[in-house]
Scaffold this active site. Structure first.
Site, mmCIF file in Angstrom:
data_model
loop_
_atom_site.group_PDB
_atom_site.id
_atom_site.type_symbol
_atom_site.label_atom_id
_atom_site.label_comp_id
_atom_site.label_asym_id
_atom_site.label_seq_id
_atom_site.Cartn_x
_atom_site.Cartn_y
_atom_site.Cartn_z
ATOM 1 N N GLU A 4 35.936 1.494 29.763
ATOM 2 C CA GLU A 4 36.658 0.633 29.365
ATOM 3 C C GLU A 4 37.765 0.279 30.570
ATOM 4 O O GLU A 4 38.349 -0.942 30.686
ATOM 5 C CB GLU A 4 37.709 1.176 28.256
ATOM 6 C CG GLU A 4 37.012 1.340 26.950
ATOM 7 C CD GLU A 4 36.356 2.817 26.820
ATOM 8 O OE1 GLU A 4 35.819 3.093 25.857
ATOM 9 O OE2 GLU A 4 36.431 3.422 27.917
ATOM 10 N N HIS B 115 40.907 7.401 16.284
ATOM 11 C CA HIS B 115 40.468 6.182 16.455
ATOM 12 C C HIS B 115 41.245 4.932 15.891
ATOM 13 O O HIS B 115 40.881 3.860 15.855
ATOM 14 C CB HIS B 115 38.834 6.032 15.915
ATOM 15 C CG HIS B 115 37.679 6.498 16.813
ATOM 16 N ND1 HIS B 115 38.020 7.703 17.317
ATOM 17 C CD2 HIS B 115 36.580 5.935 17.125
ATOM 18 C CE1 HIS B 115 36.725 7.776 18.081
ATOM 19 N NE2 HIS B 115 35.996 6.904 17.962
ATOM 20 N N HIS C 198 51.991 9.303 56.658
ATOM 21 C CA HIS C 198 51.530 8.722 55.494
ATOM 22 C C HIS C 198 52.509 7.633 54.868
ATOM 23 O O HIS C 198 52.272 6.559 54.578
ATOM 24 C CB HIS C 198 50.739 9.600 54.547
ATOM 25 C CG HIS C 198 50.160 9.070 53.386
ATOM 26 N ND1 HIS C 198 49.093 8.157 53.292
ATOM 27 C CD2 HIS C 198 50.769 8.821 52.039
ATOM 28 C CE1 HIS C 198 48.847 7.586 52.049
ATOM 29 N NE2 HIS C 198 49.918 8.024 51.301
ATOM 30 N N HIS D 59 54.773 2.863 54.496
ATOM 31 C CA HIS D 59 53.518 3.759 54.993
ATOM 32 C C HIS D 59 53.002 3.053 56.328
ATOM 33 O O HIS D 59 52.061 2.131 56.180
ATOM 34 C CB HIS D 59 52.583 3.577 53.787
ATOM 35 C CG HIS D 59 52.732 3.990 52.418
ATOM 36 N ND1 HIS D 59 53.833 3.401 51.597
ATOM 37 C CD2 HIS D 59 52.622 5.116 51.734
ATOM 38 C CE1 HIS D 59 54.024 4.039 50.523
ATOM 39 N NE2 HIS D 59 53.075 5.171 50.765
#
Length: 697
Positions: free
Chosen positions: A433, A495, A276, A32
């Site tokens: 989280e 869950h 890029h 890059h």
């Protein structure tokens, strides 16, 4: 900071950095180059004119931290490390992205001197930088809380370079929101707004107003637009002025939006996706060198005057370090107890009295391991001042609160339930989280404190990228995962973790710890805190489970082994009734009780079963062959593993004749006793599996 002095030799050095970036990618054939070319002025300004760093001491406590969140542009950092005398030389740049080099494709912590964090997955660097700033403030609270702002040897800045990709990743939004909420005034981020990614113009997918977004996060935002006149002009003075302004804002993190042209001054490929992520090509590389006044026939050509000039960073760093040392020595003389604390933390050792502080849980009572964990943390809190943490809005469920401690948050954000203090110990991540895990990594990378963060085991999936990076870097982040099986009950399959234990165990260097009773929890925490070789995740039950009656040593007769054996990863909890096992029952967590019950049923049928508690397979694998054989003798081929999840990780231990009592499907919504019965997590099923294993011999 002194006024900017910028001479022609500095321009020459910046242009040299551009050419080196193009040469390095051209030589290896991939990489890059574009961002490294256009960010050369910013990187050079930071490393040569702004940051307080000592190239000869990458662990200096007083250094400014630098994080290249746009890790794909690793040359942005490598070239400055070469210029500044951090240990990289021209040969290392020539070896970019090749086997064994100090210049891998993305910066790797612990591999290249001067690299503070492994970056590559976009968004992780800027998110972990928030953790660096958290740690900076918390450590100041431990060591020098009363000093006036800007006067403490523990005051410094955290600088970050991020790109379009970083700001598109959701984790950066989570972490940036927290950074503004926390008023992290020493965090200064640069957003390289070149609006080019692999798919070219980012307008195809990214048109939001980043300035307004970050202002809404309560950041101080400035724009430095090198394209505003229509003629591209790299106004370094304007950029320097923006940095000075950011340093003066002490109650907000700062974002400096730098509008650049990627790949400048490449005549044909600047401002395109082609520059890029790929080499310029011979013709375009030649054209770049001609534009900049370099000999197109030469590669990796550095004027000796340039490197002589940039290597003055070594002398400057030594002077800055020496000046800082004066203030540090004064602090140490005035604060001998805090200096003693710092010295201990830098060794990585725990204080005296940790084992004595561990709670002892009475046998005969049922205690959830999450509740036991909370009691352990509260017992250790007064003994281990560097221990701090919290959860992703699940404090009561995760039991992650150190009672009586203030929350780590500005005072004005106090609530009826929580008292804020900028130096508090209780962390509140909100329902973020992923950012929580990244921030924990940043805290650990910054310094020697021991942070932890909790959520439900199922939501470790949200944390996985940052957990993996912690493992890759081998940094001792601590993840608390409760509600560790279908036994969480009525919340249902969304869950209820099924595959999480197995897939987390598949992550190299990650220690997964699932204690079998409350006393195992105590020694699991002690062991986790003693170890610093990598991250650990402790998996804890929602439901109450029995606390076993134990002896003080190894298992003998009907006396169960001491919970101290947890440090070995797996151990004989209960020996076979006659001392010679016919079958081995291996279990973790709440299922250890099933193995214990099965042992008694089998005893009545004349089958002698040894029960092995295996809280951490990773710790067990570190033990000697002799120890492992003593626990799992090869001569005993009848074996049964019992764990309320997939059996993926158990074949190695049960072998061809073994059986696994497991759950190979998603859960359901019902109370946990019903679920265990319906899904076969029962003593009867374990006994049947034993008989199947014995019959197969």
């Amino acid at each position: 900071m002194a006024a900017l002095q910028w001479d022609p030799i500095d321009n020459k050095a910046v242009d040299t950095a551009r050419v080196l970036a193009a040469d390095a990618v051209e030589k290896v054939g991939n990489g890059h180059p574009g961002t490294a070319m256009s960010l050369a002025p910013l990187a050079y300004l930071l490393f040569q004119k702004v940051m307080r760093r000592d190239p000869r001491d990458q662990h200096w406590l007083g250094r400014d931290r630098f994080i290249l969140s746009a890790g794909h542009s690793s040359l942005t950092q490598y070239i400055q490390l070469y210029f500044g005398g951090y240990g990289l030389e021209l040969d290392d740049l020539e070896a970019l992205r090749t086997w064994g080099s100090l210049t891998p494709g993305h910066p790797e912590y612990g591999h290249t001197d001067g690299v503070e964090i492994t970056t590559g997955p976009l968004g992780q660097g800027i998110s972990s930088s928030v953790g660096f700033a958290y740690a900076s403030r918390f450590e100041r609270g431990l060591f020098d809380p009363d000093a006036e702002p800007g006067t403490s040897p523990f005051d410094h800045f955290v600088y970050v370079i991020a790109g379009d990709g970083d700001l598109q990743e959701g984790v950066s939004s989570e972490a940036s929101s927290l950074a503004g909420h926390q008023q992290l005034g020493n965090l200064i981020a640069f957003y390289d707004s070149n609006q080019i990614s692999i798919e070219d113009d980012t307008n195809i997918a990214f048109t939001e107003d980043v300035k307004q977004r970050y202002e809404a996060y309560h950041w101080h935002v400035q724009v430095v637009d090198w394209k505003k006149t229509g003629v591209y002009q790299e106004d370094v003075q304007q950029l320097h002025d923006a940095i000075l302004a950011a340093q003066e804002v002490t109650d907000k993190p700062s974002l400096i939006i730098l509008k650049t042209i990627i790949g400048w001054p490449s005549p044909k490929k600047q401002n395109t996706g082609k520059i890029h992520g790929s080499a310029l090509g011979a013709d375009e590389l030649r054209a770049v060198k001609e534009v900049l006044g370099f000999d197109p026939e030469k590669t990796f050509d550095v004027d000796p005057a340039v490197i002589e000039h940039t290597r003055k960073a070594v002398e400057r760093g030594a002077e800055q370090h020496a000046e800082w040392q004066k203030g540090f020595d004064q602090w140490a003389a005035a604060n001998p107890e805090r200096k003693q604390l710092l010295d201990r933390l830098l060794t990585g050792k725990l204080p005296e009295g940790v084992e004595a502080a561990l709670p002892v849980f009475e046998a005969g009572k049922d205690v959830s391991t999450r509740a036991a964990s909370g009691k352990v943390l509260n017992a250790l809190g007064p003994v281990i001042p560097e221990l701090w943490g919290g959860s992703a809005d699940l404090a009561e469920s995760n039991n992650t609160t150190i009672e009586g401690a203030a929350s780590f948050v500005p005072v004005e954000h106090s609530t009826h339930e929580w008292t804020g203090n900028p130096y508090g110990r209780v962390l509140h991540f909100g329902i973020r989280e992923h950012a929580m895990a990244a921030i924990l990594n940043g805290i650990v990378l910054h310094g020697p404190t021991r942070p932890f963060g909790g959520t439900f085991l199922i939501f470790s999936d949200y944390m996985r990228p940052a957990v993996r990076l912690a493992a890759l870097m081998k940094v001792p982040s601590i993840f608390v995962w409760t509600h560790d099986s279908v036994a969480l009950g009525e919340d249902g399959p969304t869950h209820q973790p099924i595959e999480q234990l197995s897939t987390l165990r598949a992550v190299p260097n990650l220690e997964v710890v699932r204690p079998g009773d409350a006393n195992e929890v105590a020694y699991a925490w002690k062991t986790i805190l003693e170890r610093r070789e990598g991250p650990a995740g402790i998996a804890l039950t929602r439901q109450n489970i029995p606390v076993f009656e134990r002896g003080d040593g190894d298992a003998t007769g009907d006396t169960f082994a001491s919970a101290k054996n947890v440090a070995k990863g797996a151990y004989v909890l209960a020996e076979a009734p006659n001392g010679t096992p016919d079958v081995l029952l291996i279990a973790t967590g709440s299922e250890v009780q099933i193995a214990v019950d099965a042992r008694e049923v089998l005893r009545g049928e004349g089958i002698n079963a040894r029960v092995i508690s295996a809280p951490s397979l990773e710790w067990f694998e570190e033990q000697s062959d002799e120890y492992k054989e003593s626990v799992l003798p090869a001569s005993v081929r009848a074996r049964v593993s019992i764990e309320a999840g997939l059996d993926l990780t158990w074949r190695k231990y049960v072998g061809d004749h073994g059986r696994s009592v497991s759950i190979e499907h998603f859960g359901a919504s019902a109370d946990y006793k019903t679920l265990f019965r319906e899904f076969g997590m029962t003593t009867e099923h374990a006994v049947a599996a034993v008989k199947e294993s014995l019959a197969s011999l």
